[in-house]
Design a protein around this motif. Structure first.
Motif, PDB file in Angstrom:
ATOM      1  N   ALA A 111     -18.297   2.301  27.005  1.00 46.33           N
ATOM      2  CA  ALA A 111     -19.651   2.639  26.572  1.00 46.33           C
ATOM      3  C   ALA A 111     -20.666   1.802  27.332  1.00 46.33           C
ATOM      4  O   ALA A 111     -20.368   0.698  27.809  1.00 46.33           O
ATOM      5  N   ASP A 112     -21.880   2.346  27.455  1.00 47.94           N
ATOM      6  CA  ASP A 112     -22.970   1.594  28.051  1.00 47.94           C
ATOM      7  C   ASP A 112     -24.279   2.072  27.447  1.00 47.94           C
ATOM      8  O   ASP A 112     -24.419   3.265  27.144  1.00 47.94           O
ATOM      9  N   GLN A 113     -25.221   1.151  27.303  1.00 43.14           N
ATOM     10  CA  GLN A 113     -26.487   1.481  26.664  1.00 43.14           C
ATOM     11  C   GLN A 113     -27.625   1.669  27.663  1.00 43.14           C
ATOM     12  O   GLN A 113     -28.754   1.902  27.276  1.00 43.14           O
ATOM     13  N   ARG A 114     -27.297   1.587  28.931  1.00 40.82           N
ATOM     14  CA  ARG A 114     -28.316   1.674  29.981  1.00 40.82           C
ATOM     15  C   ARG A 114     -28.238   3.005  30.709  1.00 40.82           C
ATOM     16  O   ARG A 114     -27.176   3.571  30.869  1.00 40.82           O
ATOM     17  N   SER A 115     -29.364   3.448  31.198  1.00 41.54           N
ATOM     18  CA  SER A 115     -29.373   4.716  31.916  1.00 41.54           C
ATOM     19  C   SER A 115     -28.715   4.580  33.286  1.00 41.54           C
ATOM     20  O   SER A 115     -27.996   5.472  33.718  1.00 41.54           O
ATOM     21  N   ARG A 116     -28.993   3.519  34.000  1.00 39.97           N
ATOM     22  CA  ARG A 116     -28.375   3.230  35.303  1.00 39.97           C
ATOM     23  C   ARG A 116     -28.387   4.446  36.212  1.00 39.97           C
ATOM     24  O   ARG A 116     -27.337   4.896  36.689  1.00 39.97           O
ATOM     25  N   THR A 117     -29.557   4.967  36.432  1.00 39.55           N
ATOM     26  CA  THR A 117     -29.728   6.138  37.291  1.00 39.55           C
ATOM     27  C   THR A 117     -29.111   5.895  38.656  1.00 39.55           C
ATOM     28  O   THR A 117     -29.297   4.846  39.266  1.00 39.55           O
ATOM     29  N   GLY A 118     -28.378   6.881  39.128  1.00 47.03           N
ATOM     30  CA  GLY A 118     -27.789   6.794  40.456  1.00 47.03           C
ATOM     31  C   GLY A 118     -26.341   6.372  40.473  1.00 47.03           C
ATOM     32  O   GLY A 118     -25.698   6.433  41.515  1.00 47.03           O
ATOM     33  N   ILE A 119     -25.841   5.936  39.346  1.00 48.31           N
ATOM     34  CA  ILE A 119     -24.441   5.546  39.268  1.00 48.31           C
ATOM     35  C   ILE A 119     -23.674   6.643  38.543  1.00 48.31           C
ATOM     36  O   ILE A 119     -24.017   7.008  37.434  1.00 48.31           O
ATOM     37  N   THR A 120     -22.647   7.143  39.184  1.00 49.09           N
ATOM     38  CA  THR A 120     -21.895   8.245  38.617  1.00 49.09           C
ATOM     39  C   THR A 120     -21.184   7.860  37.334  1.00 49.09           C
ATOM     40  O   THR A 120     -20.803   6.696  37.149  1.00 49.09           O
ATOM     41  N   TRP A 121     -20.985   8.834  36.481  1.00 47.95           N
ATOM     42  CA  TRP A 121     -20.353   8.603  35.178  1.00 47.95           C
ATOM     43  C   TRP A 121     -18.945   8.056  35.312  1.00 47.95           C
ATOM     44  O   TRP A 121     -18.455   7.396  34.391  1.00 47.95           O
ATOM     45  N   SER A 122     -18.274   8.350  36.388  1.00 44.26           N
ATOM     46  CA  SER A 122     -16.868   7.982  36.534  1.00 44.26           C
ATOM     47  C   SER A 122     -16.651   6.630  37.207  1.00 44.26           C
ATOM     48  O   SER A 122     -15.495   6.245  37.456  1.00 44.26           O
ATOM     49  N   ALA A 123     -17.733   5.928  37.476  1.00 45.35           N
ATOM     50  CA  ALA A 123     -17.591   4.605  38.094  1.00 45.35           C
ATOM     51  C   ALA A 123     -17.244   3.568  37.036  1.00 45.35           C
ATOM     52  O   ALA A 123     -17.954   3.430  36.038  1.00 45.35           O
ATOM     53  N   VAL A 124     -16.178   2.832  37.266  1.00 45.33           N
ATOM     54  CA  VAL A 124     -15.748   1.822  36.299  1.00 45.33           C
ATOM     55  C   VAL A 124     -16.859   0.803  36.041  1.00 45.33           C
ATOM     56  O   VAL A 124     -17.109   0.395  34.902  1.00 45.33           O
ATOM     57  N   HIS A 125     -17.558   0.395  37.096  1.00 43.68           N
ATOM     58  CA  HIS A 125     -18.581  -0.639  36.964  1.00 43.68           C
ATOM     59  C   HIS A 125     -19.834  -0.142  36.259  1.00 43.68           C
ATOM     60  O   HIS A 125     -20.758  -0.913  35.996  1.00 43.68           O
ATOM     61  N   ARG A 126     -19.875   1.161  35.934  1.00 47.00           N
ATOM     62  CA  ARG A 126     -21.031   1.720  35.264  1.00 47.00           C
ATOM     63  C   ARG A 126     -21.078   1.284  33.798  1.00 47.00           C
ATOM     64  O   ARG A 126     -22.114   1.314  33.170  1.00 47.00           O
ATOM     65  N   TYR A 127     -19.917   0.882  33.257  1.00 45.39           N
ATOM     66  CA  TYR A 127     -19.796   0.607  31.833  1.00 45.39           C
ATOM     67  C   TYR A 127     -19.622  -0.891  31.581  1.00 45.39           C
ATOM     68  O   TYR A 127     -18.883  -1.571  32.285  1.00 45.39           O
ATOM     69  N   VAL A 128     -20.244  -1.360  30.509  1.00 45.60           N
ATOM     70  CA  VAL A 128     -20.154  -2.782  30.201  1.00 45.60           C
ATOM     71  C   VAL A 128     -19.198  -3.045  29.039  1.00 45.60           C
ATOM     72  O   VAL A 128     -18.628  -4.127  28.951  1.00 45.60           O
ATOM     73  N   TYR A 129     -19.015  -2.060  28.164  1.00 44.46           N
ATOM     74  CA  TYR A 129     -18.148  -2.268  27.005  1.00 44.46           C
ATOM     75  C   TYR A 129     -16.872  -1.444  27.158  1.00 44.46           C
ATOM     76  O   TYR A 129     -16.913  -0.258  27.501  1.00 44.46           O
ATOM     77  N   TRP A 130     -15.745  -2.081  26.843  1.00 44.32           N
ATOM     78  CA  TRP A 130     -14.432  -1.439  26.988  1.00 44.32           C
ATOM     79  C   TRP A 130     -13.556  -1.722  25.779  1.00 44.32           C
ATOM     80  O   TRP A 130     -13.639  -2.808  25.179  1.00 44.32           O
ATOM     81  N   GLY A 131     -12.714  -0.749  25.440  1.00 42.99           N
ATOM     82  CA  GLY A 131     -11.711  -0.962  24.420  1.00 42.99           C
ATOM     83  C   GLY A 131     -10.446  -1.546  25.027  1.00 42.99           C
ATOM     84  O   GLY A 131     -10.378  -1.778  26.235  1.00 42.99           O
ATOM     85  N   GLN A 132      -9.441  -1.730  24.186  1.00 38.96           N
ATOM     86  CA  GLN A 132      -8.192  -2.366  24.628  1.00 38.96           C
ATOM     87  C   GLN A 132      -7.187  -1.352  25.163  1.00 38.96           C
ATOM     88  O   GLN A 132      -6.198  -1.732  25.781  1.00 38.96           O
ATOM     89  N   GLY A 133      -7.411  -0.083  24.919  1.00 41.52           N
ATOM     90  CA  GLY A 133      -6.552   0.958  25.477  1.00 41.52           C
ATOM     91  C   GLY A 133      -5.512   1.471  24.499  1.00 41.52           C
ATOM     92  O   GLY A 133      -5.112   0.786  23.563  1.00 41.52           O
ATOM     93  N   THR A 134      -5.081   2.708  24.734  1.00 41.19           N
ATOM     94  CA  THR A 134      -3.996   3.316  23.966  1.00 41.19           C
ATOM     95  C   THR A 134      -3.105   4.068  24.958  1.00 41.19           C
ATOM     96  O   THR A 134      -3.595   4.771  25.838  1.00 41.19           O
ATOM     97  N   GLN A 135      -1.796   3.901  24.815  1.00 43.51           N
ATOM     98  CA  GLN A 135      -0.847   4.434  25.784  1.00 43.51           C
ATOM     99  C   GLN A 135      -0.510   5.891  25.504  1.00 43.51           C
ATOM    100  O   GLN A 135      -0.204   6.264  24.365  1.00 43.51           O
TER     101      GLN A 135
END
Length: 128
Positions: A99-123
């Motif tokens: 998830a991210d709370q910023r618009s960050r225009t110009g950065i594609t949705w699929s870029a890992v660095h676009r997001y600041v919050y991450w979960g722990q994952g599910t297999q």
């Protein structure tokens, strides 16, 4: 405190289905600009699977999952979902919510660095 908690992963045979959930706590959900699902298989880079822009409701998908996966959200439950249908062995990976709370225009949705919050994952494991 920002927290994203994924659940719903498991082991299924090819052609099977799963529904992943991502429960967001605090202000993460209500103030999110975008939330997405990513996956990472052993030895591979993390890749974007699907995302939803909260303001416009726009949903986006990786070509490899279009027509098989569906992203959705429940505002009352502060939860993001990913419905996985027609699963293939190549879908096997750890799936992460972001998830991210910023618009960050110009950065594609699929870029890992676009997001600041991450979960722990599910297999998710798909057998042939």
């Amino acid at each position: 405190q920002v927290q994203l908690v994924e659940s719903g992963g498991g082991s299924v045979g090819a052609g099977g289905s799963l529904r992943l959930s991502c429960a967001a706590s605090g202000d993460t959900y209500s103030s999110s600009y975008i939330m997405g699902w990513f996956r990472q298989a052993p030895g591979k880079e993390r890749e974007g699977v699907a995302a939803v822009y909260f303001g416009r409701g726009t949903t986006l998908y990786a070509d490899s999952v279009k027509g098989r996966f569906t992203i959705s959200k429940d505002n009352a439950k502060h939860t993001l979902y990913l419905q996985l249908n027609s699963l293939k062995p190549e879908d096997t990976a750890m799936y992460y919510c972001a998830a991210d709370q910023r618009s960050r225009t110009g950065i594609t949705w699929s870029a890992v660095h676009r997001y600041v919050y991450w979960g722990q994952g599910t297999q998710v494991t798909v057998s042939s």
